[in-house]
Motif scaffolding. Structure first.
Motif, PDB file in Angstrom:
ATOM      1  N   LYS A  25       5.914  -0.300   1.848  1.00 19.66           N
ATOM      2  CA  LYS A  25       7.076  -0.892   1.171  1.00 19.66           C
ATOM      3  C   LYS A  25       8.323  -0.046   1.388  1.00 19.66           C
ATOM      4  O   LYS A  25       9.431  -0.573   1.542  1.00 19.66           O
ATOM      5  CB  LYS A  25       6.790  -1.053  -0.327  1.00 19.66           C
ATOM      6  CG  LYS A  25       6.130  -2.379  -0.628  1.00 19.66           C
ATOM      7  CD  LYS A  25       5.857  -2.670  -2.070  1.00 19.66           C
ATOM      8  CE  LYS A  25       6.639  -1.915  -3.068  1.00 19.66           C
ATOM      9  NZ  LYS A  25       6.226  -2.209  -4.448  1.00 19.66           N
ATOM     10  N   THR A  55      -1.388   3.347  -2.798  1.00 16.44           N
ATOM     11  CA  THR A  55      -0.431   4.364  -2.348  1.00 16.44           C
ATOM     12  C   THR A  55      -0.011   4.116  -0.905  1.00 16.44           C
ATOM     13  O   THR A  55       1.137   4.360  -0.538  1.00 16.44           O
ATOM     14  CB  THR A  55      -1.014   5.783  -2.486  1.00 16.44           C
ATOM     15  OG1 THR A  55      -2.190   5.893  -1.675  1.00 16.44           O
ATOM     16  CG2 THR A  55      -1.370   6.083  -3.934  1.00 16.44           C
ATOM     17  N   SER A  58       4.301  -5.463  -6.684  1.00 11.08           N
ATOM     18  CA  SER A  58       3.550  -4.236  -6.988  1.00 11.08           C
ATOM     19  C   SER A  58       2.651  -4.422  -8.207  1.00 11.08           C
ATOM     20  O   SER A  58       1.497  -3.979  -8.220  1.00 11.08           O
ATOM     21  CB  SER A  58       4.505  -3.070  -7.227  1.00 11.08           C
ATOM     22  OG  SER A  58       5.167  -2.718  -6.048  1.00 11.08           O
ATOM     23  N   ASP A 104       0.202   1.181   0.359  1.00  9.14           N
ATOM     24  CA  ASP A 104       1.140   0.067   0.211  1.00  9.14           C
ATOM     25  C   ASP A 104       2.542   0.581  -0.087  1.00  9.14           C
ATOM     26  O   ASP A 104       3.539   0.026   0.380  1.00  9.14           O
ATOM     27  CB  ASP A 104       0.710  -0.853  -0.942  1.00  9.14           C
ATOM     28  CG  ASP A 104      -0.571  -1.604  -0.631  1.00  9.14           C
ATOM     29  OD1 ASP A 104      -1.038  -1.513   0.512  1.00  9.14           O
ATOM     30  OD2 ASP A 104      -1.091  -2.269  -1.529  1.00  9.14           O
ATOM     31  N   ALA A 105       2.614   1.644  -0.881  1.00  9.90           N
ATOM     32  CA  ALA A 105       3.925   2.179  -1.268  1.00  9.90           C
ATOM     33  C   ALA A 105       4.679   2.692  -0.044  1.00  9.90           C
ATOM     34  O   ALA A 105       5.896   2.506   0.076  1.00  9.90           O
ATOM     35  CB  ALA A 105       3.755   3.297  -2.295  1.00  9.90           C
ATOM     36  N   TRP A 106       3.978   3.332   0.879  1.00  3.71           N
ATOM     37  CA  TRP A 106       4.643   3.810   2.096  1.00  3.71           C
ATOM     38  C   TRP A 106       5.082   2.647   2.974  1.00  3.71           C
ATOM     39  O   TRP A 106       6.144   2.687   3.604  1.00  3.71           O
ATOM     40  CB  TRP A 106       3.707   4.752   2.866  1.00  3.71           C
ATOM     41  CG  TRP A 106       3.587   6.078   2.188  1.00  3.71           C
ATOM     42  CD1 TRP A 106       2.591   6.498   1.358  1.00  3.71           C
ATOM     43  CD2 TRP A 106       4.537   7.157   2.238  1.00  3.71           C
ATOM     44  NE1 TRP A 106       2.848   7.772   0.903  1.00  3.71           N
ATOM     45  CE2 TRP A 106       4.035   8.193   1.430  1.00  3.71           C
ATOM     46  CE3 TRP A 106       5.745   7.338   2.904  1.00  3.71           C
ATOM     47  CZ2 TRP A 106       4.713   9.405   1.267  1.00  3.71           C
ATOM     48  CZ3 TRP A 106       6.415   8.541   2.745  1.00  3.71           C
ATOM     49  CH2 TRP A 106       5.908   9.561   1.935  1.00  3.71           C
TER      50      TRP A 106
END
Length: 606
Positions: free
Chosen positions: A185, A179, A109, A181-183
């Motif tokens: 991950k 953001t 991240s 990417d966060a979902w």
């Protein structure tokens, strides 16, 4: 964003297998020696400085550059892509080795955020490139042969011109990408962290899915029901991920005035929508003569009145349950590659000897399999979850094919080596076909030939029929999400609407199977990716038919196709073989190969 070129494949292996031999692990030191390596920090520092310098040198000035100046600009941008790709390949591969490790997740991240921040000032580059007059760009390419090499890159960039937003909005979307990417991950970590219990023993998702290929039917049923139970308990999380990412895509597509949810994928694949629809329609039309016919045969072989979903990938009753150890798998695939052309074996060899493959199943490791090209100045890495089933040998052949393709295409350089997904599956599926044909050649009995043929037909159905059903599911999912928020039951209903159609009348569907969309990583990481598998299988079947009919000189043409990477359109690449994917009858050629194998299996029943 760390983006695998080929999302984690839905593959199977048997976690109960033992004595597989010395399974290789990645040696990532060819990228960096450690997360705190001075070279990695130096590359991040260089990226920060060079991105700022690039923006200072070129922003607002691209239209005024001459041919030599534009070439220098393109090559500087290419070098930035290479450095950023190297950092993110290292961070991403470490993460996939142990997705539940908080330090690895944080490291990836942090790298992603740093690179996103560094490269935000570069958003102007593609926008200004698209504002250069067509005639002027063509004249510069005519003047400078080195610049003309990048024409395919310019063409793909300019294909986005009608959907381009203002510079300010493009920078905003670039910044916001972390953001999404966060979902992704959240999905990866949730999947990797799921715990399952089969017959009193704990397993991760890979181990539980692998029981669906067990000879013991009760074990298959127990695994299927446990998958349904655990997916059901977590379905709200998976529905939230899909709702959010589908909504984000809808917003971006709407602002870009993309005509369909699939348009962005077709553009990135450099393939015409009508070619994809011709593929989709040909496969759906062929369901009765492919999957429906094959599963009815399988139902009889298994001695069942009705098939259940846990019987779909069941081995045949006469099939051997022997474990294929790593050495035997390596020898099988390498023999097939070398028999086709020793050059292919030579390219494949370092994967086995230099730490380019990570093969074993380990706690926290991502499920599935992939080949990641990293950057052209290093080499690809292959990830497997190998535990000794014959299908695992085919997965090795598949991912190694990607690796060979990536090595050959690397000579094109960073911007031209990346192959559109529609052609990116060519070498992988061809590698599987070579391995299958070599094994079929060695079959000593009718029964052994039958088992091999049935296994290949199942793999092809999973690659063609199943993936087109996935594609239809995604089309329905994104269309429905554009009308409003979807409940888990809504998504379940969409999933079931394509299952019976694709599998046929031989199946019953257990309660809970409606949630099995939840674990498919393609839907999350790369919307509409899945048709590339069917595209690749149909293309390879047609290619292999050409090889069988006229093998003279085929290898050289095939290597030229792989070496081209992303430098040529599929029409140009297939022309030397006398093939054309835009011809509606093209797909029937590939599908007829599957149908002919089923014909042979039916004939064996007489």
């Amino acid at each position: 964003m760390f983006q695998l070129p080929f999302p984690l494949r839905d593959v199977s292996a048997d976690t109960g297998a033992k004595d597989l031999g010395d399974l290789p692990e990645w040696d990532l030191t060819d990228l960096y020696t450690s997360p705190d390596a001075p070279e990695l920090q130096a590359d991040l520092d260089w990226l920060e400085q060079e991105c700022a310098a690039f923006a200072a040198d070129y922003e607002g000035k691209l239209a005024d550059l001459d041919a030599a100046g534009l070439l220098e600009c393109v090559q500087r941008n290419e070098k930035i892509s290479t450095k950023a790709g190297r950092v993110m390949s290292y961070a991403g591969l470490r993460y996939y080795q142990m997705t539940v490790d908080a330090d690895r997740a944080k490291f990836m991240s942090d790298c992603q955020e740093a690179i996103t921040n560094f490269t935000t000032p570069l958003v102007f580059y593609s926008l200004e490139l698209n504002r250069i007059d067509d005639d002027k760009l063509a004249a510069m390419q005519a003047e400078n042969a080195d610049l003309a090499r990048y024409k395919p890159v310019f063409d793909r960039t300019r294909a986005m011109k009608p959907y381009q937003l203002s510079d300010e909005l493009e920078k905003f979307l670039h910044d916001l990408s972390v953001t999404a990417d966060a979902w992704e991950k959240l999905f990866d970590e949730t999947i990797a962290g799921l715990g399952f219990e089969v017959d009193g023993e704990p397993y991760n998702i890979e181990g539980t899915l692998n029981f669906l290929t067990e000879q013991d039917r009760s074990k298959r049923e127990a695994a299927a029901r446990e998958l349904a139970t655990v997916f059901g308990a977590n379905i709200k999380t998976f529905a939230r991920v899909h709702n959010t990412l589908a909504k984000e895509k809808e917003v971006i597509d709407r602002w870009r005035t993309m005509p369909t949810a699939q348009t962005a994928r077709h553009l990135s694949n450099d393939v015409e929508p009508e070619v994809v629809e011709a593929l989709r329609d040909a496969v759906v039309k062929a369901y009765p003569k492919l999957s429906h016919r094959y599963y009815e045969l399988k139902r009889k072989w298994l001695g069942l009145d009705r098939m259940q979903v846990w019987d779909r990938n069941a081995p045949l009753p006469m099939e051997s349950t022997k474990v294929v150890d790593w050495e035997a798998a390596t020898n099988t695939v390498m023999e097939a590659y070398n028999a086709f052309d020793p050059r292919m074996g030579e390219i494949a060899d370092p994967f086995f000897t230099k730490g380019w493959i990570d093969a074993g199943v380990k706690p926290g490791k991502a499920p599935g399999a992939f080949a990641h090209p990293t950057v052209t100045e290093v080499h690809p890495y292959v990830m497997l979850n190998y535990l000794g089933k014959p299908r695992d040998v085919m997965t090795l052949a598949h991912e190694l094919g990607h690796g060979v393709h990536q090595v050959l295409a690397a000579e094109q350089g960073e911007m031209l080596s990346s192959t559109p997904l529609t052609l990116a599956e060519t070498a992988s599926v061809f590698g599987e076909m070579l391995t299958f044909r070599k094994m079929l050649e060695k079959a000593e009995t009718k029964e052994e030939r039958k088992i091999l043929l049935a296994g290949k037909v199942e793999d092809m159905i999973n690659t063609v029929v199943r993936q087109i059903a996935f594609y239809d599911f995604e089309c329905k999912l994104h269309a429905a999400r554009r009308e409003g928020e979807l409940t888990p039951d809504d998504i379940n209903d969409l999933w079931m609407s394509v299952q019976a159609e694709s599998l046929g009348d031989s199946f019953d569907f257990m309660e809970g199977y409606e949630t099995f969309w939840a674990y498919i990583p393609h839907f999350v990481h790369s919307p509409f990716y899945v048709y590339a598998y069917a595209f690749g299988d149909g293309l390879v079947n047609a290619l292999y038919a050409v090889y069988e009919e006229n093998p003279e000189g085929f290898q050289d043409k095939y290597f030229d196709l792989l070496k081209a990477g992303g430098s040529k359109h599929h029409k140009e690449l297939l022309a030397p073989f006398g093939l054309d994917a835009s011809d509606p009858t093209f797909w029937d050629k590939g599908l007829s190969m599957i149908s002919s194998m089923i014909d042979e299996l039916e004939a064996m029943e007489d």
